[in-house]
Write a protein that holds these residues in place. Sequence first.
Motif, PDB file in Angstrom:
ATOM      1  N   ALA A  77       0.768  -1.345   0.232  1.00  0.00           N
ATOM      2  CA  ALA A  77       0.024   0.265   0.081  1.00  0.00           C
ATOM      3  C   ALA A  77       0.743   1.562  -0.012  1.00  0.00           C
ATOM      4  O   ALA A  77       0.206   2.455  -0.727  1.00  0.00           O
ATOM      5  N   LEU A 124      -5.954   2.885  -0.409  1.00  0.00           N
ATOM      6  CA  LEU A 124      -4.872   1.541   0.643  1.00  0.00           C
ATOM      7  C   LEU A 124      -4.636   2.244   1.879  1.00  0.00           C
ATOM      8  O   LEU A 124      -3.688   1.456   2.450  1.00  0.00           O
ATOM      9  N   TYR A 357     -10.819   0.591   3.963  1.00  0.00           N
ATOM     10  CA  TYR A 357     -10.640   0.843   2.406  1.00  0.00           C
ATOM     11  C   TYR A 357     -12.225   0.817   1.658  1.00  0.00           C
ATOM     12  O   TYR A 357     -12.478   1.455   0.362  1.00  0.00           O
TER      13      TYR A 357
END
Length: 418
Positions: A77, A124, A357
């Motif tokens: 991420a 993310l 998310y």
Amino acid sequence: MKNQSVSNNIDWITISLYVALVTLGWMTIYSADMTPNSAYYFDFNQNYGKQLIFIAFTVLLIIVILTIDAKFYERFASVLFGSSLLLLAGLFLFGKTIAGQRCWYAIGGFTLQPSEFAKAATALALAKYLSDPQINLKNLNHQILALLIMGLPILLILPQPDPGSALIFMMFILVLNREGLPTWYLWSGFGAVVLFVMSLLLKPQYVILISFILVALHYFKSRRINRNIIASALVFIAMAGFTLSVDYVFENVFKQHHRDRFNILLGKEVDMSGVGYNTNQSEIAIGSGGWLGKGYLEGTQTKGNFVPEQHTDYIFTTVGEEWGFAGSSVLVLLFVALILRVIYLAENQKTKFSRVYGYGVAAVLFTHFFVNISMVIGIFPTIGVPLPFLSYGGSSLWGFTILLFIFVKMDANKVNEW
């Protein structure tokens, strides 16, 4: 617990809603661009032909996303977020300027807009940060870092200038609020918007007087819980200072076309042939559709090209004219169903990373949907925000697809998580 096949747990309701919206999007783009000389559907010189290419690549993109291990998105991420920031920064050196905005990379005959992909990367990054067990959004340092993650893309996007995309990133505040950010942040943002609009409509002294009355009423109402008069005074000073700064910001920071759009929206100016032309024509097109519309491919406003950018930001006008109130309502319900489905799935995730998310996905889709339609019907300034899955463009379609299907993959993988 046995390792179950992820492919057997994909949420087909989400995918069905996605396919329906993409299909309706292509049909509407075809209608907006189709002329009597249009020979066939696969004319790749036309926008509807190019959109078919984008959709074909989207299928490959979905396969790749669903093939990658769901843990990849959590593990990398930070790398994906950092890469997205570099791409946004690179626009200042290598970006292509279109209509006064330096928002695209030119690749052959196509352009790529990195801000569309940065939305998934930012979601993310926030999910990665907030899923750390040591992070608590009641802590001021943690709040600052979370807001910094949300704010870095905004700082790179605003100078392009692209206020529409910057607004989308601001709405990640909803995700932070869901995860424990004090509610006063949200109310402060809302209050700032209200103060800004009031300051454009009224004289500063009137706005300051209203602010004083509101702060005083709130203070006297909450004295019994030891409300600090110094804190109330500081809030009033901040409100007054913000009010007095609005005129300077509006005149010196906003560009002329932004000022014109706000003035028209607030009724301070009337310009049906200039800056207000798009909104005026879109309202005429939607209104002419009536209850049931004029019929697919039968829109006279659409065929007459009265509404500029009708295949991109103003694509909802074609829906309103050809399908009417009934068809527009169906489209709105499809969007609402998709957003609610994502929220439902987010609440049922087994990891905090996936949940956060999922809420990021819902926040981005909702903001795009709400702002675009509000802009088209004239209750929000024109700021160039596409309608997800419907507006023409590869960057837009691919960006939303990546955003959504990473979550579809996470959701399918939850059967293998404790």
